[in-house]
Write an enzyme that holds these catalytic residues in place. Sequence first.
Site, PDB file in Angstrom:
ATOM      1  N   SER A   1     -10.824  -1.823  14.432  1.00  0.00           N
ATOM      2  CA  SER A   1     -10.633  -2.964  13.536  1.00  0.00           C
ATOM      3  C   SER A   1      -9.383  -3.757  14.160  1.00  0.00           C
ATOM      4  CB  SER A   1     -10.106  -2.440  12.119  1.00  0.00           C
ATOM      5  OG  SER A   1      -9.024  -1.708  12.313  1.00  0.00           O
ATOM      6  N   LYS A   2      -8.548  -3.262  14.971  1.00  0.00           N
ATOM      7  CA  LYS A   2      -7.422  -3.967  15.573  1.00  0.00           C
ATOM      8  C   LYS A   2      -7.959  -4.857  16.723  1.00  0.00           C
ATOM      9  CE  LYS A   2      -3.535  -3.910  14.893  1.00  0.00           C
ATOM     10  NZ  LYS A   2      -2.642  -4.789  13.850  1.00  0.00           N
TER      11      LYS A   2
ATOM     12  N   ASP B   1      -8.639  19.447  16.478  1.00  0.00           N
ATOM     13  CA  ASP B   1      -8.323  18.315  17.003  1.00  0.00           C
ATOM     14  C   ASP B   1      -8.825  17.127  16.245  1.00  0.00           C
ATOM     15  OD1 ASP B   1      -7.320  16.622  18.889  1.00  0.00           O
ATOM     16  OD2 ASP B   1      -8.673  17.200  20.607  1.00  0.00           O
TER      17      ASP B   1
ATOM     18  N   THR C   1       0.825  -1.253   0.094  1.00  0.00           N
ATOM     19  CA  THR C   1      -0.030  -0.039   0.004  1.00  0.00           C
ATOM     20  C   THR C   1       0.952   1.267  -0.079  1.00  0.00           C
ATOM     21  OG1 THR C   1       0.031   0.193   2.354  1.00  0.00           O
ATOM     22  CG2 THR C   1      -1.779  -1.133   1.408  1.00  0.00           C
TER      23      THR C   1
ATOM     24  N   TYR D   1      -9.787   2.773  13.334  1.00  0.00           N
ATOM     25  CA  TYR D   1      -8.537   1.965  13.387  1.00  0.00           C
ATOM     26  C   TYR D   1      -8.396   0.732  14.484  1.00  0.00           C
ATOM     27  CZ  TYR D   1      -3.777   0.813  14.639  1.00  0.00           C
ATOM     28  OH  TYR D   1      -2.572   0.277  15.016  1.00  0.00           O
TER      29      TYR D   1
ATOM     30  N   ASN E   1       2.438  15.396  23.705  1.00  0.00           N
ATOM     31  CA  ASN E   1       2.752  15.600  22.226  1.00  0.00           C
ATOM     32  C   ASN E   1       3.451  16.952  22.302  1.00  0.00           C
ATOM     33  OD1 ASN E   1       1.224  13.401  21.517  1.00  0.00           O
ATOM     34  ND2 ASN E   1      -0.722  14.569  20.865  1.00  0.00           N
TER      35      ASN E   1
ATOM     36  N   THR F   1      -2.060  -3.455  19.208  1.00  0.00           N
ATOM     37  CA  THR F   1      -1.768  -2.034  19.515  1.00  0.00           C
ATOM     38  C   THR F   1      -2.332  -1.736  20.935  1.00  0.00           C
ATOM     39  OG1 THR F   1      -2.128   0.518  19.108  1.00  0.00           O
ATOM     40  CG2 THR F   1      -3.651  -1.469  18.219  1.00  0.00           C
ATOM     41  N   ASP F   2      -1.759  -0.704  21.782  1.00  0.00           N
ATOM     42  CA  ASP F   2      -2.369  -0.187  22.995  1.00  0.00           C
ATOM     43  C   ASP F   2      -3.783   0.449  22.668  1.00  0.00           C
ATOM     44  OD1 ASP F   2      -1.430   2.062  21.942  1.00  0.00           O
ATOM     45  OD2 ASP F   2      -0.176   2.443  24.022  1.00  0.00           O
ATOM     46  N   GLU F   3      -3.993   0.863  21.435  1.00  0.00           N
ATOM     47  CA  GLU F   3      -5.161   1.459  21.239  1.00  0.00           C
ATOM     48  C   GLU F   3      -6.305   0.913  21.242  1.00  0.00           C
ATOM     49  OE1 GLU F   3      -5.294   4.426  18.051  1.00  0.00           O
ATOM     50  OE2 GLU F   3      -3.328   4.882  18.243  1.00  0.00           O
TER      51      GLU F   3
HETATM   52  P1  NAD Z   1       2.734   0.552   8.440  1.00  0.00           P
HETATM   53  O1  NAD Z   1       1.396   1.324   8.092  1.00  0.00           O
HETATM   54  O2  NAD Z   1       3.890   1.220   8.336  1.00  0.00           O
HETATM   55  O3  NAD Z   1       2.902  -0.531   7.479  1.00  0.00           O
HETATM   56  C1  NAD Z   1       1.903  -1.587   7.111  1.00  0.00           C
HETATM   57  C2  NAD Z   1       2.509  -2.502   6.108  1.00  0.00           C
HETATM   58  O4  NAD Z   1       1.299  -3.411   5.945  1.00  0.00           O
HETATM   59  C3  NAD Z   1       2.739  -1.800   4.857  1.00  0.00           C
HETATM   60  O5  NAD Z   1       3.945  -2.370   4.384  1.00  0.00           O
HETATM   61  C4  NAD Z   1       1.645  -2.321   3.879  1.00  0.00           C
HETATM   62  O6  NAD Z   1       2.065  -2.299   2.513  1.00  0.00           O
HETATM   63  C5  NAD Z   1       1.300  -3.608   4.486  1.00  0.00           C
HETATM   64  N1  NAD Z   1      -0.125  -4.054   4.245  1.00  0.00           N
HETATM   65  C6  NAD Z   1      -1.316  -3.256   4.337  1.00  0.00           C
HETATM   66  N2  NAD Z   1      -2.482  -3.915   3.905  1.00  0.00           N
HETATM   67  C7  NAD Z   1      -1.912  -5.071   3.629  1.00  0.00           C
HETATM   68  C8  NAD Z   1      -2.639  -6.232   2.939  1.00  0.00           C
HETATM   69  N3  NAD Z   1      -3.852  -6.177   2.894  1.00  0.00           N
HETATM   70  N4  NAD Z   1      -1.770  -7.480   2.516  1.00  0.00           N
HETATM   71  C9  NAD Z   1      -0.481  -7.226   2.631  1.00  0.00           C
HETATM   72  N5  NAD Z   1       0.368  -6.227   3.309  1.00  0.00           N
HETATM   73  C10 NAD Z   1      -0.598  -5.182   3.632  1.00  0.00           C
HETATM   74  O7  NAD Z   1       2.325   0.201   9.799  1.00  0.00           O
HETATM   75  P2  NAD Z   1       3.341   0.192  11.010  1.00  0.00           P
HETATM   76  O8  NAD Z   1       3.332   1.211  11.991  1.00  0.00           O
HETATM   77  O9  NAD Z   1       4.615  -0.412  10.694  1.00  0.00           O
HETATM   78  O10 NAD Z   1       2.483  -1.007  11.994  1.00  0.00           O
HETATM   79  C11 NAD Z   1       2.764  -2.485  11.767  1.00  0.00           C
HETATM   80  C12 NAD Z   1       1.611  -3.274  12.837  1.00  0.00           C
HETATM   81  O11 NAD Z   1       2.090  -2.711  14.243  1.00  0.00           O
HETATM   82  C13 NAD Z   1       0.398  -2.821  12.442  1.00  0.00           C
HETATM   83  O12 NAD Z   1      -0.436  -4.106  12.458  1.00  0.00           O
HETATM   84  C14 NAD Z   1       0.006  -1.884  13.724  1.00  0.00           C
HETATM   85  O13 NAD Z   1      -1.453  -1.866  14.028  1.00  0.00           O
HETATM   86  C15 NAD Z   1       1.048  -2.407  14.665  1.00  0.00           C
HETATM   87  N6  NAD Z   1       1.294  -1.363  15.448  1.00  0.00           N
HETATM   88  C16 NAD Z   1       1.682  -0.122  15.429  1.00  0.00           C
HETATM   89  C17 NAD Z   1       2.339   0.691  16.218  1.00  0.00           C
HETATM   90  C18 NAD Z   1       2.942   1.995  15.902  1.00  0.00           C
HETATM   91  O14 NAD Z   1       3.276   2.793  16.561  1.00  0.00           O
HETATM   92  N7  NAD Z   1       3.461   2.307  14.365  1.00  0.00           N
HETATM   93  C19 NAD Z   1       2.216   0.351  17.531  1.00  0.00           C
HETATM   94  C20 NAD Z   1       1.575  -0.561  17.925  1.00  0.00           C
HETATM   95  C21 NAD Z   1       1.263  -1.640  17.043  1.00  0.00           C
HETATM   96  O1  DAU Z   2      -0.499   3.374  20.382  1.00  0.00           O
HETATM   97  C1  DAU Z   2       0.059   2.892  19.308  1.00  0.00           C
HETATM   98  C2  DAU Z   2      -0.451   3.324  17.994  1.00  0.00           C
HETATM   99  O2  DAU Z   2       0.500   4.804  17.608  1.00  0.00           O
HETATM  100  C3  DAU Z   2      -0.428   2.590  16.733  1.00  0.00           C
HETATM  101  O3  DAU Z   2      -1.256   1.624  16.726  1.00  0.00           O
HETATM  102  C4  DAU Z   2      -0.841   3.293  15.418  1.00  0.00           C
HETATM  103  O4  DAU Z   2      -0.631   2.281  14.270  1.00  0.00           O
HETATM  104  C5  DAU Z   2       0.107   4.311  15.453  1.00  0.00           C
HETATM  105  O5  DAU Z   2      -0.125   5.190  14.257  1.00  0.00           O
HETATM  106  C6  DAU Z   2       0.052   5.346  16.488  1.00  0.00           C
HETATM  107  O6  DAU Z   2      -1.260   6.140  16.781  1.00  0.00           O
HETATM  108  P1  DAU Z   2      -1.172   7.693  17.245  1.00  0.00           P
HETATM  109  O7  DAU Z   2      -2.511   7.974  16.754  1.00  0.00           O
HETATM  110  O8  DAU Z   2      -0.973   7.852  18.519  1.00  0.00           O
HETATM  111  O9  DAU Z   2       0.079   8.226  16.265  1.00  0.00           O
HETATM  112  P2  DAU Z   2       0.122   9.620  15.528  1.00  0.00           P
HETATM  113  O10 DAU Z   2       1.561   9.466  15.079  1.00  0.00           O
HETATM  114  O11 DAU Z   2      -0.735   9.732  14.393  1.00  0.00           O
HETATM  115  O12 DAU Z   2      -0.116  10.605  16.619  1.00  0.00           O
HETATM  116  C7  DAU Z   2       0.435  10.908  17.632  1.00  0.00           C
HETATM  117  C8  DAU Z   2      -0.160  11.889  18.700  1.00  0.00           C
HETATM  118  O13 DAU Z   2       0.160  13.290  17.885  1.00  0.00           O
HETATM  119  C9  DAU Z   2      -1.540  11.797  18.792  1.00  0.00           C
HETATM  120  O14 DAU Z   2      -2.080  12.271  19.947  1.00  0.00           O
HETATM  121  C10 DAU Z   2      -1.952  12.900  17.480  1.00  0.00           C
HETATM  122  C11 DAU Z   2      -1.116  13.701  17.628  1.00  0.00           C
HETATM  123  N1  DAU Z   2      -0.811  14.291  16.144  1.00  0.00           N
HETATM  124  C12 DAU Z   2      -0.631  13.760  15.094  1.00  0.00           C
HETATM  125  C13 DAU Z   2      -0.078  14.080  13.876  1.00  0.00           C
HETATM  126  C14 DAU Z   2       0.014  13.073  12.777  1.00  0.00           C
HETATM  127  C15 DAU Z   2      -0.747  15.832  16.161  1.00  0.00           C
HETATM  128  O15 DAU Z   2      -0.795  16.490  17.125  1.00  0.00           O
HETATM  129  N2  DAU Z   2      -0.355  16.367  14.927  1.00  0.00           N
HETATM  130  C16 DAU Z   2      -0.131  15.734  13.912  1.00  0.00           C
HETATM  131  O16 DAU Z   2      -0.098  16.152  12.761  1.00  0.00           O
END
Ligand code: NAD
Ligand code: DAU
Length: 363
Positions: free
Chosen positions: A161-162, A289, A34, A158, A257, A132-134
């Site tokens: 769905s998780k 927000d 994606t 999001y 933040n 995720t913790d969300e």
């Molecule tokens: P990301 O969005 O950077 O990467 C997601 C990857 O999944 C991409 O490479 C995308 O191409 C692939 N993908 C999406 N749909 C797909 C499909 N249908 N089939 C095959 N591949 C597909 O996400 P991330 O931040 O690396 O998160 C990875 C995992 O960790 C997720 O499950 C997310 O919920 C979880 N997670 C993320 C965080 C965070 O802070 N980023 C924290 C806790 C848990």
């Molecule tokens: O807690 C784990 C989650 O953390 C993962 O499951 C998600 O995949 C990951 O995207 C992340 O979710 P958040 O929504 O917490 O992350 P994000 O980086 O989008 O935002 C972090 C915080 O910053 C949140 O309180 C929203 C705020 N924010 C975010 C953006 C993009 C801003 O204030 N300004 C911004 O432009």
Amino acid sequence: MILVTGGAGFIGSNFVLNWLAHHDEPVINLDVLTYAGNLENLATLKHDARHAFVHGDICDGNLVLQLLRNHKPRAIIHFAAESHVDRSILGPEAFVQTNIMGTFRLLEAARAYLAESDDAIKNSFRFVHVSTDEVYGTLAPDDPAFTETHRIAPNSPYSASKAAADHLVRSYYHTYKMPVVTSNCSNNYGPYQFPEKLIPLIIHNALAGKKLPIYGDGLQVRDWLYVIDHCTAIEAALERGKLGETYNVGGCNEQPNLVVVRTLCEILDQLRPRASGGSYADQMTFVADRPGHDRRYAIDATKIMRDLGWKPAETFATGIRKTVEWYVNNSAWVSNVTSGAYREWVGKQYGGAAPAAPAGGKV
Ligand code: NAD
Ligand code: DAU
């Protein structure tokens, strides 16, 4: 070998790189690419026979089953997901499709594969579900941090769905004895994160002279963990996790933040002082927000620390400096991502056209 889903994304690519830096065990990497999938993250593995990339969708159950039958991996490490909360608010359907249906199809393929496998495979196989913790929803300022028994109360499409995926994974353990382990992790940061998420977005916008958008009052709290520490926690869950259990993973590092953004600006002021003088913090701007914005997340990681012997190696101070340095030193990666040029990478890397829409993968 292990089968990783979503290994071209932020955490998945860090996991694959870190895995192959420490193990010789091969990886099959199934990713549909994606907008968040970027094979440039894995460029150093171009000639590494231990890494096999498969361009395909986790929703394609036949493809997954074929991969399992052909390669007999000892584990699936399931990262693939739609991961950005803001995108889930604008368009929730892809989240339902990939995060719920995709996880369901993976579980079904694993169930079919195990049903036809011998006891040795059945007994050693693991399905590690990365969540995720969300899923726990939001905390008030004085609430104790999330434990694994906290009620599930997701507030965005999001996280809903998780949570649905977590429930499916749990049900496959109880109903079909699927050997699952689930991790619920807090916010990750580090190299290769798509600049839609707070930390890479702020670094990119600061250096590009753009506004630094702070949602609402900027006092929402997240518990930040360096991405490699998340990867080592997933490895601990794979190797030592108890079947059917969930493990919370976090950095014991709660930050509002506003503090995160000011910290980024201070580091950038040192590494790349603004040509016009003044601080990058001058670019901070408060914007509307996020709807349903969770106020605070905090992880109680006692269980994984106590039972699996995991602990994070980085503090926020060390991890965030490393991260800013990485983005500053990898401006070509950032500009390829922000310009969209990374989409051409597959064509350059492997010849032929870059993949556009999700397509069935080659096995
Ligand atoms: P990301 O969005 O950077 O990467 C997601 C990857 O999944 C991409 O490479 C995308 O191409 C692939 N993908 C999406 N749909 C797909 C499909 N249908 N089939 C095959 N591949 C597909 O996400 P991330 O931040 O690396 O998160 C990875 C995992 O960790 C997720 O499950 C997310 O919920 C979880 N997670 C993320 C965080 C965070 O802070 N980023 C924290 C806790 C848990
Ligand atoms: O807690 C784990 C989650 O953390 C993962 O499951 C998600 O995949 C990951 O995207 C992340 O979710 P958040 O929504 O917490 O992350 P994000 O980086 O989008 O935002 C972090 C915080 O910053 C949140 O309180 C929203 C705020 N924010 C975010 C953006 C993009 C801003 O204030 N300004 C911004 O432009």
